[in-house]
Design a protein around this motif. Sequence first.
Motif: not given
Length: 841
Positions: A553, A556, A591, A595-596, A598, A629, A633, A636, A647, A651, A654
């Motif tokens: 965290q 990022l 995770l 990431l969601d 970010v 990120a 992702a 993951c 994921y 991805t 992002i």
Amino acid sequence: MTVAPSSEDAVSPTILTSRTFPGIIPSTSHHNVSWNDDGQCLFLTKKGVNIVTPYLTTTLAPPPTLVDPSLSLENPSSVINESRRKAALAIGEDGSDDDGLDTFEEVPSGPEKQSKGKGKRRRPKAGEIKFWATGIEVDKDGKRNEYYGWNDIGDEISTVLTEREITTRQAIWSPSGLSDLGGSLLVVLSSSMQVSVYAPRNDPYTKQWDEIADLTSIIRGSLPSTSTHGGLSVEGNLEMRTMCLQWSSHLPLPSLIGVDGSILALGNRAGTVSFWNYGPEKHFRQLHYIQICEAGGWVSDMAWSEWNILDNMTCEAHLALSMTDGSIRITSIRRQVEADSLGKKRWNLEVQEPVLIDRGDKRFITSLRWVDDVLIWTKSGTVHIFAAEGNATVQWHGIVALRLKRVGNWASANALGPCVGIHRINRDTIIVVLSSLTSHIITDFAAAPRLAHPHESLRAALALRDMFEDHLLADPLIKMRYRSVELQTEGWTANTTGWTSLGWGGVGSWVTEPISFHTLDSATEGKRSMNFVLGNMGKAIPAADSTVFQALQAVLSDPPNLLLTSSGRVLLPYLLHINSLKQPESISEQLLTLLDSVPNNQAEARRDEQKELVQRFWSDRKLNGFRLAFVLASWCTTAFSSLTDNYQQLTNVISSSISACLLQSLLGWFTSDSSNTFLGNLDRQFIDQIIKAAHQLPGIVAGDQLSEMIADATRKLDQAEMGRKSDEGSEERCPACRTEVGSTGVCAKGHVWSRCSITQLLITHPHYRVCSTCPAISLLPKRHLASPVAVDEQGRDYDYQRFIQIDQSHPHSHGGDDLIQIALEAAIGCIKCGGRWQRAV
């Protein structure tokens, strides 16, 4: 104070990778195993340097599966030979003519030895981490000694003798971003005290590295001859003999990002230290040198601190020097931004006189390292810590000396061996690893450093010892030599050539060779091997200051500059820790939530009219956060099969955000450059494709600012079109059939082409580069079309000349197709994910 690990991070000691390499390890040193800023690890052998790279955050094909060395190569029908060997074992004789590849069951020794062979110690649920491997060999024949003019010289205090067999003495990495592929260079020092620099040709993971510079040859060319036959004086011979070397990190000034100002320091036999720079010219040149001590002494080791920004134009670092008399000196190095006669910015160097920190006691210093702005060095049986007054790391100042105690009851488990690794586990804890793979914990580092309770050091040492015994009991060469006797692990020493941590957490890597002093075990070089281990000490050591989720965290939200370190290297310690968990899927939901958030937590980027394109690509924190990120992702997606669709969707989101940032940078750079009033044909295609790509972005990521930039760029492109000749076509056509090509790279007749991830132009020839982390591909800039040029037999370097020839044959001129080259050269690494390049051919 010991930090208790959380239930999330409390993993048992885990072997992430254990791989055997043939050969003999060199003398132990804390430099012998090290990671670069691209996520590659080097370790020294007697004959050269091995380079290994983990297969973790990449879309490349996996490394080939190694043949199990325990498998028999004998014809299965040869039952008679197997019977003879079993009979020999039964009577305790060795009558076979064995090649060492067949395995035999060892005799258990104690209740803990009942589960034999590889796999006794804990390993990742998904299996060991795979590695690519390559390497280089030193010039073992000393072919260039005649050109150097070296001979056995000196008197009783300045003697230098030529070795019969040349071996590897030291190897270090350069900062990232200096090679053609955006990665690191490799500097190797041989036992003949000669220095060579290597660069990857096409693929830094599995292919050849070329020697692009011989610094000893460059020094030889700068020294005056003392006779008509070109001989050297004693002082000249000593100046050519390098004893140690260290390369500083990149300078962190944002205004000169992408302009190399790092310094390579060489300490020679004459007692001087010289400072070298690679620079934008891609040519090594000596900047300065200082005399450290008189004849008879020299610098035995060096350590750079990180650079500190003093103001907008100046950076300062400290270079610690350990001397042969056991003393410690520190010199301050400053680099300041200046403008040359043409107005181009460059770095200036200022070196201050060394300051004596510790007079020493004539004992040899075995390791030297900075922990932030605190200096730590070790001698046989002791650890010394120096903190300057007013430092920002600890609450005390001065020198603290700690006497180490014995840890463990196995062979060589004493405190007298050389130190091979130092790591700061958390704010209050330091771990020191010795060559016998025993560890010592120093606690209360920030307040009043002292040795921790012996049980804490023993717990960490036992974790490393267990990983060593796992290999010892499974090594086919050792099992072959000791197949008729009971293998007593307590009598074996883990002769460790080097140990290093990967940063956050308890993951480290080391190289060992099992040696039995009790039995006077000896073997020829062909039967000796070393074992490279990547392991997580887990709950055997104090926990880090944050959990793995908190650490991710933080990285990022405040990402490092991905030009200075690759995205894969930044994420490496965290991903290895997740692989060490008993149930890695337990953290998958966290995770996904992290990431969601970010794309929503990033601040809007400023529109800076003054930034050059390389600064726009690499100094944007929002963009660097997206890149990390995206890589996380993508990893993951394959690591957590139950959430693959979630994921994958994330991805894609992002990736669109990254594309919006990059297109914004390109359009802002194009519209703010007032010199681009007339464009060449390819430059018009380039800008036109960028505008088309920006129009195709989803509205949720485009934003009003990007719409304004599209309008400005379209207006400027139309003005440039007005000055174009009518017979000049700027439309993009298929090279095969000359029909129009769509945005997906498919023409009207179905020919499929790939597009450059930077310029969006078609890639129509085999000279291109691919990202080693994501699927992005790119055209090569003209400066990098040719592969690195190796030195000749006399060590003369020519690699830098290919850049001079390109600059002379393709000068930047108004009206040419120069925008493409500027964009390609600004993409030092992959602008999509922050990874590093590989050449297709």
